[in-house]
Design a protein around this motif. Structure first.
Motif, PDB file in Angstrom:
ATOM      1  N   ASP A 167      -2.705 -61.041 -53.484  1.00 31.85           N
ATOM      2  CA  ASP A 167      -2.170 -62.394 -53.646  1.00 31.85           C
ATOM      3  C   ASP A 167      -1.945 -62.667 -55.119  1.00 31.85           C
ATOM      4  OD1 ASP A 167      -2.510 -62.799 -50.897  1.00 31.85           O
ATOM      5  OD2 ASP A 167      -4.520 -63.658 -51.161  1.00 31.85           O
ATOM      6  N   LEU A 168      -0.771 -63.168 -55.473  1.00 31.59           N
ATOM      7  CA  LEU A 168      -0.500 -63.580 -56.845  1.00 31.59           C
ATOM      8  C   LEU A 168      -0.880 -65.047 -57.000  1.00 31.59           C
ATOM      9  CD1 LEU A 168       2.969 -61.925 -57.622  1.00 31.59           C
ATOM     10  CD2 LEU A 168       0.678 -60.993 -57.955  1.00 31.59           C
ATOM     11  N   LEU A 169      -1.750 -65.340 -57.956  1.00 30.03           N
ATOM     12  CA  LEU A 169      -2.247 -66.700 -58.126  1.00 30.03           C
ATOM     13  C   LEU A 169      -1.711 -67.371 -59.390  1.00 30.03           C
ATOM     14  CD1 LEU A 169      -6.005 -66.064 -57.219  1.00 30.03           C
ATOM     15  CD2 LEU A 169      -4.165 -66.834 -55.704  1.00 30.03           C
TER      16      LEU A 169
ATOM     17  N   VAL B  30       3.974 -68.117 -60.872  1.00 28.43           N
ATOM     18  CA  VAL B  30       4.302 -66.900 -60.122  1.00 28.43           C
ATOM     19  C   VAL B  30       5.688 -66.991 -59.476  1.00 28.43           C
ATOM     20  CG1 VAL B  30       1.896 -66.344 -59.701  1.00 28.43           C
ATOM     21  CG2 VAL B  30       3.131 -67.704 -58.014  1.00 28.43           C
ATOM     22  N   ALA B  31       6.369 -68.106 -59.693  1.00 21.35           N
ATOM     23  CA  ALA B  31       7.783 -68.268 -59.313  1.00 21.35           C
ATOM     24  C   ALA B  31       8.065 -67.971 -57.849  1.00 21.35           C
ATOM     25  CB  ALA B  31       8.662 -67.384 -60.211  1.00 21.35           C
ATOM     26  N   GLY B  32       7.202 -68.432 -56.976  1.00 21.35           N
ATOM     27  CA  GLY B  32       7.453 -68.279 -55.540  1.00 21.35           C
ATOM     28  C   GLY B  32       7.106 -66.927 -54.964  1.00 21.35           C
ATOM     29  N   ASN B  33       6.605 -66.013 -55.786  1.00 17.85           N
ATOM     30  CA  ASN B  33       6.174 -64.707 -55.276  1.00 17.85           C
ATOM     31  C   ASN B  33       4.730 -64.815 -54.800  1.00 17.85           C
ATOM     32  OD1 ASN B  33       8.553 -63.083 -55.861  1.00 17.85           O
ATOM     33  ND2 ASN B  33       8.051 -63.451 -58.008  1.00 17.85           N
ATOM     34  N   ILE B  34       4.535 -64.752 -53.504  1.00 19.41           N
ATOM     35  CA  ILE B  34       3.200 -64.986 -52.948  1.00 19.41           C
ATOM     36  C   ILE B  34       2.304 -63.761 -53.065  1.00 19.41           C
ATOM     37  CG2 ILE B  34       4.084 -66.676 -51.315  1.00 19.41           C
ATOM     38  CD1 ILE B  34       3.634 -64.494 -49.123  1.00 19.41           C
ATOM     39  N   ALA B  35       2.902 -62.608 -53.276  1.00 15.98           N
ATOM     40  CA  ALA B  35       2.114 -61.371 -53.298  1.00 15.98           C
ATOM     41  C   ALA B  35       2.722 -60.383 -54.277  1.00 15.98           C
ATOM     42  CB  ALA B  35       2.048 -60.756 -51.901  1.00 15.98           C
ATOM     43  N   GLY B  36       1.938 -59.372 -54.577  1.00 16.82           N
ATOM     44  CA  GLY B  36       2.424 -58.245 -55.359  1.00 16.82           C
ATOM     45  C   GLY B  36       1.902 -56.974 -54.724  1.00 16.82           C
ATOM     46  N   ILE B  37       2.673 -55.896 -54.822  1.00 17.70           N
ATOM     47  CA  ILE B  37       2.243 -54.593 -54.309  1.00 17.70           C
ATOM     48  C   ILE B  37       1.952 -53.704 -55.505  1.00 17.70           C
ATOM     49  CG2 ILE B  37       2.743 -52.724 -52.698  1.00 17.70           C
ATOM     50  CD1 ILE B  37       2.946 -55.437 -51.402  1.00 17.70           C
ATOM     51  N   VAL B  38       0.762 -53.139 -55.542  1.00 13.59           N
ATOM     52  CA  VAL B  38       0.344 -52.302 -56.669  1.00 13.59           C
ATOM     53  C   VAL B  38       1.207 -51.045 -56.725  1.00 13.59           C
ATOM     54  CG1 VAL B  38      -1.569 -50.968 -57.638  1.00 13.59           C
ATOM     55  CG2 VAL B  38      -1.997 -53.192 -56.571  1.00 13.59           C
TER      56      VAL B  38
END
Length: 416
Positions: free
Chosen positions: A139-141, A103-111
């Motif tokens: 949360d991006l896992l 996920v390259a350090g992206n802890i979250a995503g917004i739909v």
């Protein structure tokens, strides 16, 4: 001499074949042992794969290489202890703790879709597990095959297409949470390229969608999507998010009022929006629009809240149910007749009062548990085995949106 050489060659091939078979057998034995340890660990630390992951990936039997994927750090530690204790020779097990480097350090995503589909596997053909609404942080896992494995605010883990979500680093997520936003409170609507309903549409919108808000003019609100598209929405369709959040009041009257706005919606397996709902997606939405996040599935919802006594000798007692139930209590059913109270929950409804309940079954509709009622028919196909009260109950599984990290910053006054 040539015949002798052929005999030697044949013997060598047989020995080589036996060695390969022995290696495969040894690998398979090791695999079976590791598989059993995986089951033991999952049962202890990840008994519900919808909310916690502990998976064994069988990668290379010859070299005895295996990979564990898990969301639970303690599960990995426990599994390593079991490996040592059981002395499995030559096994090389890698534990991949989620979130991982994919996920390259992206802890979250917004739909960034009005309604995004969550699937049980990273594939368009996979079963629909649930849905998540525009503006919801997840949360991006893990990233795999054009999908993110994500965790929703209610803790549900499934796969979401990468095109459905905008990745966020921690600072970017903070900026999203800090931004002024609006929430869609109307059933359906559209966003436009200009403050004009005759202009090109940007997307559809549904109840519960959240967007960043800007200026207001001529009956429209300028908004921005998580993927930074700009659009205009009719003012009457939305409400300032902070204002809405401060005003929501999860009373029985309000929850049932929301539920009734969904009357006639089609049943959709995995659905959690006004485009279509399954039974638990329907109850989830009724509570969400009144400020409470509840577990996703009926079998999870029955584990939360206060037990309401509706049974006598493990059988529904109508008189007791009518006396003890209150509006907006959740009713839980098993399929078929004659099921005990420990039967698997397969359906959920919201109690209205006077023996009636509202639920998603074919469509969102109202039925009765009273045999002489004209709308009793659907009740005959199910067995009511439990009831739970959510309103006013202190339960970790029932999370106020105003105190949830997916919607507010920890420093917000609303979270104190």
């Amino acid at each position: 001499m040539k015949a002798f050489k052929n005999i030697i060659l044949t013997l060598c091939c047989c020995v080589a074949g036996l060695d390969s078979a022995a290696q495969a057998l040894s690998a398979d034995t090791a695999y079976q042992k590791i598989l059993e340890l995986t089951r033991q660990t999952a049962q202890r630390y990840a008994p519900d794969k919808r909310t916690a992951i502990f998976e064994l990936h069988y990668t290379d039997t010859i070299s005895h290489r295996y990979r564990i994927v898990t969301t639970e750090p303690k599960a990995g530690e426990y599994f390593n202890q079991l490996l040592v204790k059981n002395r499995i020779p030559d096994a090389k097990v890698t534990i991949n703790l989620l979130p991982d480097s994919s996920v390259a350090g992206n802890i979250a995503g917004i739909v960034n879709l009005s309604v995004a589909n969550l699937r049980v596997e990273p594939s368009n053909q996979a079963e629909l597990a649930s849905q998540v609404l525009l503006g919801t942080p997840v949360d991006l896992l893990q990233e795999q095959d054009g999908y993110y494995r994500v965790r929703t605010p209610e803790g549900y883990i499934a796969w979401l297409s990468t095109s459905s979500v905008s990745p966020r680093s921690e600072p970017e997520l903070t900026r999203w949470l800090s931004a002024k936003k609006v929430i869609v409170t109307g059933d359906f609507g559209h966003a436009y390229t200009m403050p004009d309903e005759q202009s090109l549409r940007v997307s559809d919108l549904v109840m519960g969608n959240i967007l960043i808000s800007g200026t207001q003019a001529d009956g429209f609100v300028h908004v921005q999507y998580p993927d930074r598209r700009n659009a205009y929405i009719k003012e009457e369709l939305v409400r300032p998010f902070d204002e809405w959040l401060g005003a929501v009041n999860p009373t029985a009257e309000n929850i049932l009022k929301t539920a009734k706005t969904m009357m006639g919606l089609p049943y959709l397996w995995g659905g959690t929006s006004v485009k279509g709902v399954d039974c638990s997606g329907f109850t989830k939405m009724a509570y969400f629009m009144n400020g409470i996040i509840i577990p996703r599935d009926a079998s999870q919802q029955v584990l939360a809240g206060h037990v309401v006594d509706i049974l006598s000798a493990d059988t529904l007692a109508i008189e007791k149910a009518l006396q003890n139930l209150r509006p907006a209590d959740l009713l839980f059913f098993a399929s078929g007749k004659g099921r005990g109270p420990d039967a698997r929950v397969t359906h959920v409804a919201l109690y209205l009062g006077n023996g009636e309940f509202i639920h998603s079954a074919g469509t969102v509709r109202i039925n009765s548990m009273l045999p002489d009622a004209v709308n009793y028919d659907d009740f005959q196909t199910r067995t009511l085995i439990a009831a739970r009260r959510y309103i006013g109950q202190p339960d970790y599984a029932l999370q106020p949106i105003a105190r949830h990290r997916a919607y507010t910053l920890p420093t917000d006054k609303s979270t104190e």
